[in-house]
Write an enzyme that holds these catalytic residues in place. Structure first.
Site, short mmCIF file in Angstrom:
data_model
loop_
_atom_site.label_atom_id
_atom_site.label_comp_id
_atom_site.label_asym_id
_atom_site.label_seq_id
_atom_site.Cartn_x
_atom_site.Cartn_y
_atom_site.Cartn_z
N LYS A 195 0.85 -1.19 0.00
CA LYS A 195 0.00 0.00 0.00
C LYS A 195 0.89 1.24 0.00
O LYS A 195 1.94 1.26 0.65
CB LYS A 195 -0.91 -0.04 1.23
CG LYS A 195 -1.92 1.09 1.33
CD LYS A 195 -2.79 0.92 2.56
CE LYS A 195 -3.83 2.03 2.69
NZ LYS A 195 -4.71 1.84 3.87
N SER B 163 -9.60 1.99 3.01
CA SER B 163 -8.74 2.75 2.14
C SER B 163 -7.71 1.88 1.39
O SER B 163 -7.09 2.33 0.44
CB SER B 163 -7.98 3.81 2.96
OG SER B 163 -7.13 3.18 3.93
N SER C 230 -9.92 -0.44 7.19
CA SER C 230 -9.34 -0.27 5.86
C SER C 230 -8.64 -1.49 5.27
O SER C 230 -8.25 -1.47 4.11
CB SER C 230 -8.36 0.91 5.86
OG SER C 230 -9.07 2.12 5.98
#
Length: 481
Positions: free
Chosen positions: A76, A151, A175
């Site tokens: 990420k 996210s 997330s």
């Protein structure tokens, strides 16, 4: 070659049936073909990836490889990594190339894992849809008209699309778990403090926690073994003996008490979610687990408490982005104060600005007691609820989200979007571990997941239960066409 689970890829590499360069090249080819439409990766560097793969092959040839050496992984964009753009999907950091590496990334590099690239996300991890990214929304590989969740939407999307066998995500209010549910993969948020936060860009420091995302619970357990551990660079890192998170994978579920919170099995869930929950309950009962009703009465308070506290922490953490030392700086300004204002107005997206404003407001003189202090008290009540529930059960089964993934561009207000986190946020307020695993599909063919929540440091127990469910089902084995 890109269909392997993390464990399968590791075994084939160790037995020299495939090489790390062959495997990395196969993924890079698949990424080149599919990522332009998916937008799951926002930074790729083939030269760096292949250099890491060649080093992994040398390590395997020399006989000093680990079980993860040569296995590709995606990160990420919230994790700093030396020599890679680490933008947190924000215009503010679009030109920021990290001079250092996050501890959790370094742990995996030390194992010999190969970096495939940096995955899309909501800007500074603020969002539930991945639509808040400066680089455009990632798509759900099951239906590109729908969001992958957020996210960590890019990480979930690339694992589901088989553009990585595993990825790292971060979980502040759901997330990891919510995008895992929307994309039909497995993801675990460990107990707060289990995985180092050093080098992970801060959103809300008392909530943020990194975790693995992969096809199976077994893969997550293997990856968490390498990720977790005490780090003196992180003051919130727990100093505990090293754990083996695979130790309960073969443990039967007979006699395990599964708590079913009555507040979570409500009319607010879609029929698809209710079906997925019932599927999972039936699987657990068939293996000898015992469902028991529990209560988490403060659930309704978790949303306002979370958004007050997380926004307050975000407003403080993001004050460092001022255009002075690194990141975006406004091109034209009259004085220092104007430079600050223009830089932040240009560099941050609308959702980030909204949360900074909320955070500044709740910490301001005259409102601190009414909002921030009260939210901290609510946080304790939520945590106490879980301890009362765990006195009656070993694990808690709950929905991850009230419905399958919404459409990109859906006309929802910020408050409606915040409410979609109702089932994940309480876990973060309490700092507990929780895992999402696939449990069915919606009528429209989108994945639906459920989550297992454990008490503090019960990751091995959660992963073991999830693995037993996956041994007796095949939701995790489905992949988008």
């Amino acid at each position: 070659m890109t269909q392997y689970t993390l464990k399968q890829a590791g075994s084939l590499l160790q037995s020299k049936q495939i090489s790390a360069v062959e495997l990395a090249s196969a993924y890079l080819a698949a990424i080149a073909e599919k990522n332009p439409a998916l937008n799951g990766y926002i930074t790729i560097d083939q030269d760096k990836t292949l250099a890491e793969a060649r080093a992994a092959d040398e390590r395997i040839a020399q006989g000093n490889a680990s079980a993860l050496t040569g296995v590709p992984v995606a990160y990420k964009d919230i994790f700093c990594q030396t020599g890679w753009r680490s933008a947190c999907a924000s215009k503010m950091l679009d030109n920021f190339v990290s001079p250092y590496t996050a501890t959790v990334v370094q742990n995996l590099l030390d194992e010999g894992m190969v970096t495939l690239g940096r995955t899309n996300m909501d800007e500074f991890a603020m969002g539930s849809t991945n639509e808040n990214s400066f680089y455009g929304a990632a798509k759900n590989p099951w239906n590109p008209e729908h969001v992958p969740g957020g996210s960590s939407g890019g990480s979930a999307a690339v694992v589901a699309a088989r553009l990585a066998p595993a990825a790292l995500g971060s979980d502040t209010g759901g997330s990891i778990r919510q995008p895992a549910s929307h994309c039909g993969i497995t993801g675990i948020k460990p107990t707060y403090g289990t995985v180092s936060r050093f080098g992970m860009v801060a959103y809300a420091s008392s909530f943020d926690q990194a975790g693995p995302m992969a096809q199976t619970a077994e893969d997550c357990a293997i990856l968490l073994n390498a990720m977790a551990g005490f780090d003196p660079k992180d003051s919130t890192s727990f100093e505990r003996e090293k754990e083996d998170y695979t130790r309960d994978l073969d443990k039967p579920l007979k006699g395990v008490k599964i708590g079913l919170p009555k507040e979570y099995f409500s009319e607010g869930n879609s029929t698809d979610v209710q079906t997925a929950l019932q599927n999972t309950i039936d699987l657990l009962k068939a293996q000898g687990a015992e469902p028991v009703e529990v209560s988490l009465p403060q659930t309704k308070l978790s949303i306002p408490a979370y958004y007050v506290l997380a926004s307050a922490e975000a407003g403080t953490n993001l004050s460092r982005y001022d255009g002075v030392r690194y990141g975006h700086r406004a091109a034209q300004f009259g004085d220092l104060e104007e430079m600050y204002g223009k830089t932040r107005a240009e560099g941050f997206g609308s959702e980030v600005k909204r949360r900074i404003m909320i955070g500044t407001y709740v910490l301001s003189h005259g409102y601190y007691d009414a909002y921030y202090l009260k939210a901290q008290k609510l946080r304790r009540l939520v945590a106490d609820d879980f301890q009362t529930a765990f006195a009656r059960c070993d694990l808690i089964l709950a929905p991850t989200a009230p419905s399958a993934a919404p459409k990109i561009g859906a006309d929802t207000s910020p408050v409606e979007t915040y409410l979609s986190d109702i089932y994940t946020i309480a876990v973060n307020l309490a700092g507990l571990p929780a895992l999402t695993l696939p449990a069915g599909f919606s009528g429209g063919g989108l994945p639906v997941g459920v989550q297992l929540v454990g008490n503090y440091f019960a990751e091995a127990k959660i992963l073991g239960a999830a693995h037993q469910i996956q041994l007796n089902s095949d939701w995790h084995g489905k992949r988008p066409e």
